[in-house]
Design a protein around this motif. Structure first.
Motif, PDB file in Angstrom:
ATOM      1  N   VAL A  92       5.313   3.535   2.338  1.00  0.00           N
ATOM      2  CA  VAL A  92       4.968   2.277   1.690  1.00  0.00           C
ATOM      3  C   VAL A  92       4.822   1.244   2.789  1.00  0.00           C
ATOM      4  N   ARG A 119       0.078   8.738   1.671  1.00  0.00           N
ATOM      5  CA  ARG A 119       0.584  10.110   1.650  1.00  0.00           C
ATOM      6  C   ARG A 119       0.119  10.791   2.926  1.00  0.00           C
ATOM      7  N   TRP A 133       5.753  10.379   1.778  1.00  0.00           N
ATOM      8  CA  TRP A 133       5.208   9.149   1.194  1.00  0.00           C
ATOM      9  C   TRP A 133       5.609   7.985   2.085  1.00  0.00           C
ATOM     10  N   ARG A 171       0.841  -1.194   0.000  1.00  0.00           N
ATOM     11  CA  ARG A 171       0.000   0.000   0.000  1.00  0.00           C
ATOM     12  C   ARG A 171       0.879   1.248   0.000  1.00  0.00           C
ATOM     13  N   TYR A 172       0.437   2.270  -0.710  1.00  0.00           N
ATOM     14  CA  TYR A 172       1.156   3.536  -0.811  1.00  0.00           C
ATOM     15  C   TYR A 172       0.315   4.622  -0.136  1.00  0.00           C
TER      16      TYR A 172
END
Length: 55
Positions: free
Chosen positions: A34, A26, A32, A23-24
């Protein structure tokens, strides 16, 4: 699952993309993140990996 930003400690980054278990995220601070298997596995920034020698 609770993801915590390593830069600012924010408890609720926004999920932007999901590819299987990866999953990414913000964060509100711009970082960011990960995650994989409910753990943060990568963020941008410095690394403990050795530099690649160049000729």
């Amino acid at each position: 699952m609770t993801i915590i930003c390593s830069a600012c400690g924010w408890l609720a980054p926004t999920l932007l993309s999901e590819h299987g278990a990866v999953r990414y995220w913000r964060c509100v601070c711009g970082q960011w993140l990960v995650s994989e298997a409910d753990a943060v596995t990568a963020t941008p920034g410095n690394s403990d990996f050795a530099a690649v020698p160049t000729s």
